[in-house]
Scaffold this motif. Structure first.
Motif, PDB file in Angstrom:
ATOM      1  N   ARG A 168       1.127  -1.008  -0.152  1.00  0.00           N
ATOM      2  CA  ARG A 168      -0.356  -0.205   0.001  1.00  0.00           C
ATOM      3  C   ARG A 168       0.881   0.679  -0.439  1.00  0.00           C
ATOM      4  NH1 ARG A 168      -2.324   0.127   6.160  1.00  0.00           N
ATOM      5  NH2 ARG A 168      -0.226  -0.661   6.989  1.00  0.00           N
ATOM      6  N   SER A 169       0.518   2.477   0.338  1.00  0.00           N
ATOM      7  CA  SER A 169       1.020   3.836  -0.651  1.00  0.00           C
ATOM      8  C   SER A 169       1.984   3.488   1.328  1.00  0.00           C
ATOM      9  CB  SER A 169       0.156   4.435  -0.761  1.00  0.00           C
ATOM     10  OG  SER A 169      -0.214   5.510   0.337  1.00  0.00           O
ATOM     11  N   ARG A 170       3.067   4.497   0.975  1.00  0.00           N
ATOM     12  CA  ARG A 170       3.676   5.100   2.853  1.00  0.00           C
ATOM     13  C   ARG A 170       2.784   6.090   3.597  1.00  0.00           C
ATOM     14  NH1 ARG A 170       8.134   4.613   5.130  1.00  0.00           N
ATOM     15  NH2 ARG A 170       9.009   3.355   3.207  1.00  0.00           N
ATOM     16  N   GLU A 171       1.598   6.842   2.385  1.00  0.00           N
ATOM     17  CA  GLU A 171       0.769   7.129   3.280  1.00  0.00           C
ATOM     18  C   GLU A 171      -0.054   6.441   4.120  1.00  0.00           C
ATOM     19  OE1 GLU A 171      -0.462  10.745   5.399  1.00  0.00           O
ATOM     20  OE2 GLU A 171       0.846  10.462   4.042  1.00  0.00           O
ATOM     21  N   GLU A 172      -0.452   5.779   3.462  1.00  0.00           N
ATOM     22  CA  GLU A 172      -1.457   5.306   3.647  1.00  0.00           C
ATOM     23  C   GLU A 172      -1.451   4.500   4.727  1.00  0.00           C
ATOM     24  OE1 GLU A 172      -4.562   3.129   0.806  1.00  0.00           O
ATOM     25  OE2 GLU A 172      -2.297   2.889  -0.194  1.00  0.00           O
ATOM     26  N   TRP A 173      -0.173   3.951   4.808  1.00  0.00           N
ATOM     27  CA  TRP A 173       0.282   3.302   6.190  1.00  0.00           C
ATOM     28  C   TRP A 173       0.765   4.255   7.479  1.00  0.00           C
ATOM     29  CZ3 TRP A 173       5.276   4.215   8.742  1.00  0.00           C
ATOM     30  CH2 TRP A 173       5.447   2.829   9.809  1.00  0.00           C
ATOM     31  N   ARG A 174       0.832   5.491   7.158  1.00  0.00           N
ATOM     32  CA  ARG A 174       0.750   6.517   8.430  1.00  0.00           C
ATOM     33  C   ARG A 174       0.070   7.030   8.849  1.00  0.00           C
ATOM     34  NH1 ARG A 174       5.143   9.950   4.093  1.00  0.00           N
ATOM     35  NH2 ARG A 174       7.024   9.304   4.849  1.00  0.00           N
ATOM     36  N   ALA A 175      -1.268   7.126   8.155  1.00  0.00           N
ATOM     37  CA  ALA A 175      -2.108   7.227   8.454  1.00  0.00           C
ATOM     38  C   ALA A 175      -2.481   5.963  10.101  1.00  0.00           C
ATOM     39  CB  ALA A 175      -3.123   7.377   8.011  1.00  0.00           C
ATOM     40  N   ASP A 176      -2.200   4.556   8.967  1.00  0.00           N
ATOM     41  CA  ASP A 176      -2.690   3.679  10.329  1.00  0.00           C
ATOM     42  C   ASP A 176      -1.912   3.814  10.980  1.00  0.00           C
ATOM     43  OD1 ASP A 176      -3.978   1.162  10.747  1.00  0.00           O
ATOM     44  OD2 ASP A 176      -2.684   0.259  10.301  1.00  0.00           O
ATOM     45  N   MET A 177      -0.215   4.447  11.248  1.00  0.00           N
ATOM     46  CA  MET A 177       0.320   4.024  12.191  1.00  0.00           C
ATOM     47  C   MET A 177      -0.010   5.731  13.203  1.00  0.00           C
ATOM     48  SD  MET A 177       1.984   1.825  12.608  1.00  0.00           S
ATOM     49  CE  MET A 177       1.118   0.414  11.638  1.00  0.00           C
ATOM     50  N   ALA A 178      -0.527   6.904  13.205  1.00  0.00           N
ATOM     51  CA  ALA A 178      -1.024   8.065  13.539  1.00  0.00           C
ATOM     52  C   ALA A 178      -2.374   7.620  14.491  1.00  0.00           C
ATOM     53  CB  ALA A 178      -1.013   8.884  12.973  1.00  0.00           C
ATOM     54  N   ARG A 179      -2.905   6.495  14.023  1.00  0.00           N
ATOM     55  CA  ARG A 179      -4.401   6.591  14.117  1.00  0.00           C
ATOM     56  C   ARG A 179      -3.803   5.135  15.905  1.00  0.00           C
ATOM     57  NH1 ARG A 179      -6.554   2.020  14.509  1.00  0.00           N
ATOM     58  NH2 ARG A 179      -6.151   0.966  12.857  1.00  0.00           N
ATOM     59  N   ARG A 180      -3.005   4.359  14.911  1.00  0.00           N
ATOM     60  CA  ARG A 180      -2.569   3.345  16.640  1.00  0.00           C
ATOM     61  C   ARG A 180      -2.004   3.940  17.038  1.00  0.00           C
ATOM     62  NH1 ARG A 180       0.061  -1.339  13.375  1.00  0.00           N
ATOM     63  NH2 ARG A 180      -0.004  -2.076  15.417  1.00  0.00           N
ATOM     64  N   MET A 181      -1.282   4.968  17.238  1.00  0.00           N
ATOM     65  CA  MET A 181      -0.178   5.536  18.060  1.00  0.00           C
ATOM     66  C   MET A 181      -0.612   6.376  19.059  1.00  0.00           C
ATOM     67  SD  MET A 181       3.577   6.363  16.268  1.00  0.00           S
ATOM     68  CE  MET A 181       4.404   4.730  15.538  1.00  0.00           C
TER      69      MET A 181
END
Length: 188
Positions: A168-181
Motif C-alpha cells: 500500500r502507499s506509505r501515506e496509507e501506512w502512516r495514517a494507520d500508524m498515527a491512528r494506532r499511536m
C-alpha cells in the motif's frame, strides 16, 4: 504532522577497540564531523570519547567510546541506520563504500526502503537507506540492482513491491500508524 509526545530518538554511543580507526572511517567515509573529543574517568580508569555529527544543530549523533574489549566474540549491535537524502546520495555512498573495501557490502530492497548494508572497521553493521513511497509487510529483503540508473531502479523496486504482501502507499501506512499511536495528524 504532529509527532508523538514524550520521547524521540536522539543519538547512539558505541564502544570501540581502535577509536582512531573508527573516527577516521566515520569522518572520511561517511562524512561525520568530530564535534568534540575528550577523556572521562570511569570505574575502570580513564576512557576516551569522540563525538560525531552530520547536523550542525545536533552536537552528537554517534559517540565513539574507547574500551571495547577485543576478545568479545559477539557484537550486540544489530545495526546503525543512516537515512540518505536521495537515491543519488545512497548510490554515491555505495560507490564510496566500494572504494573503501568495506566488508559485507550488500544493496537490498525491503519494499518500503532501498538499503545498502556493510560493516564498519570493527564489524558493526551499518545500513544506509532511503524510504520508498510504498509499504510492504516486514520483514522482507532481496538483493537489488543498485547499478541501474535511478529511474530504472525505482521502477524495478515498485514492480517488486507491488507483488509483496501488504503493499500500500506509505501515506496509507502512516495514517494507520498515527491512528494506532494516538497521534493527531491534523494539527501541526
Amino acid at each position: 504532522m504532529t509527532k508523538r509526545p514524550g520521547l524521540s530518538f536522539s543519538h547512539v554511543g558505541i564502544f570501540v577497540t581502535d577509536i582512531e580507526r573508527m573516527a577516521d572511517f566515520y569522518t572520511q567515509v561517511l562524512d561525520f564531523t568530530i564535534t568534540d573529543r575528550g577523556t572521562l574517568e570511569g570505574p575502570n580508569g580513564p576512557f576516551e570519547l569522540v563525538f560525531t555529527s552530520r547536523d550542525p544543530d545536533v552536537h552528537h549523533q554517534i559517540v565513539l567510546v574507547a574500551g571495547r574489549p577485543a576478545h568479545i566474540p559477539f557484537n550486540v549491535i544489530n545495526q546503525l541506520s543512516l537515512m540518505a537524502d536521495s537515491l543519488e546520495t545512497l548510490k554515491a555512498y555505495y560507490r564510496r563504500l566500494q572504494e573503501a573495501n568495506v566488508e559485507e557490502l550488500l544493496p537490498v530492497t525491503h519494499g518500503n526502503a532501498l538499503s545498502v548494508y556493510c560493516r564498519d572497521p570493527e564489524g558493526n553493521r551499518l545500513e544506509l537507506y532511503i524510504d520508498t513511497p510504498w509499504y510492504v509487510s516486514q520483514p522482507m529483503r532481496v538483493p537489488m540492482p543498485i547499478e541501474l540508473p535511478s529511474d530504472e531502479l525505482m521502477a524495478w523496486a515498485e514492480r517488486h513491491a507491488r507483488g509483496l504482501p501488504g503493499f500500500r502507499s506509505r501515506e496509507e501506512w502512516r495514517a494507520d500508524m498515527a491512528r494506532r499511536m494516538g497521534v493527531d495528524r491534523t494539527t501541526a
